[in-house]
Design a protein around this motif. Structure first.
Motif, short mmCIF file in Angstrom:
data_model
loop_
_atom_site.label_atom_id
_atom_site.label_comp_id
_atom_site.label_asym_id
_atom_site.label_seq_id
_atom_site.Cartn_x
_atom_site.Cartn_y
_atom_site.Cartn_z
N UNK A 165 -7.69 -5.49 -3.89
CA UNK A 165 -7.89 -4.03 -3.94
C UNK A 165 -6.86 -3.32 -3.06
N UNK A 166 -6.61 -3.85 -1.86
CA UNK A 166 -5.65 -3.20 -0.97
C UNK A 166 -4.22 -3.35 -1.48
N UNK A 167 -3.93 -4.45 -2.14
CA UNK A 167 -2.60 -4.60 -2.76
C UNK A 167 -2.43 -3.58 -3.88
N UNK A 168 -3.48 -3.39 -4.68
CA UNK A 168 -3.43 -2.38 -5.74
C UNK A 168 -3.27 -0.98 -5.14
N UNK A 169 -3.93 -0.73 -4.02
CA UNK A 169 -3.80 0.56 -3.35
C UNK A 169 -2.34 0.80 -2.93
#
Length: 215
Positions: free
Chosen positions: A149-153
């Motif tokens: 999720x944080x990589x996608x962010x």
């Protein structure tokens, strides 16, 4: 290489801008996501309804639309004069919080129900049970999806460049407007994003290893 050396200060500012907006929006998303996840598993029906509504609306709303609302509606109605960086961080943080909420809720569901029942039998409140008993055990399960999720962010932060926020996408736009070949520009931008995403992955792998040792 010339495109980087000739405009290294701008590239550096864009890289720092991307890291900054990623860090700030990640904190916002994590705090809101955990809070709304608590609402989603709460025994209070209005809180469960609010949590469900939050996740449903944000997960099914295009991120670009959230940016448009953040930049052209919120300043007119609530907070005039707010900086583009703050507005972009809020849009990213709110959007990502819905996905973090579902990841945390899934992790909570892996904790045996007997743990919560034992805590209630000892007189602990719901918030105490969630904070002290359930969430610490759910963390191991939640870490892998949170990493994604944080990589996608981080990649989603590129949208902020279209709204006057200094970041890597803005540097790419500037170089393209000055006539530089698009291939080397995108190569350096991609390399910068890889540095950030690999760092995030490394941090979460370290956390996962530490949690495995604690187990």
């Amino acid at each position: 290489m010339n495109v980087l050396l000739d405009h290294f200060p701008e590239f550096r500012d864009g890289f720092i801008g991307t890291v900054s907006i990623t860090a700030v929006s990640s904190v916002i998303a994590l705090l809101l996501g955990v809070l709304v996840a608590g609402f989603r598993v709460s025994p209070v029906p209005p809180l469960r309804f609010f949590g469900t509504l939050w996740v449903t609306l944000l997960r099914n709303t295009p991120l670009t639309l959230l940016f448009l609302v953040s930049f052209f509606v919120i300043p007119e109605i609530l907070f005039p004069g707010m900086s583009p960086f703050v507005l972009a961080s809020l849009a990213l943080g709110f959007y990502t919080s819905a996905f973090i909420c579902e990841a945390v809720r899934s992790g909570v569901s892996t904790v045996p129900i007997g743990q919560a029942e034992a805590a209630r039998s000892l007189g602990m409140t719901f918030s105490q049970t969630l904070r002290m008993i359930v969430l610490p055990q759910a963390t191991r399960t939640v870490l892998p999806p949170l990493s994604s999720i944080f990589i996608a962010l981080t990649k989603n932060s590129a949208i902020a460049g279209a709204f006057s926020v200094t970041e890597l996408f803005g540097w790419q736009t500037l170089m393209s407007e000055q006539g530089y070949a698009i291939a080397p520009v995108f190569l350096w931008v991609a390399a910068a994003y890889l540095v950030i995403t690999f760092t995030i992955s490394g941090i979460f792998r370290l956390l996962e290893r530490r949690m495995e040792v604690a187990r």
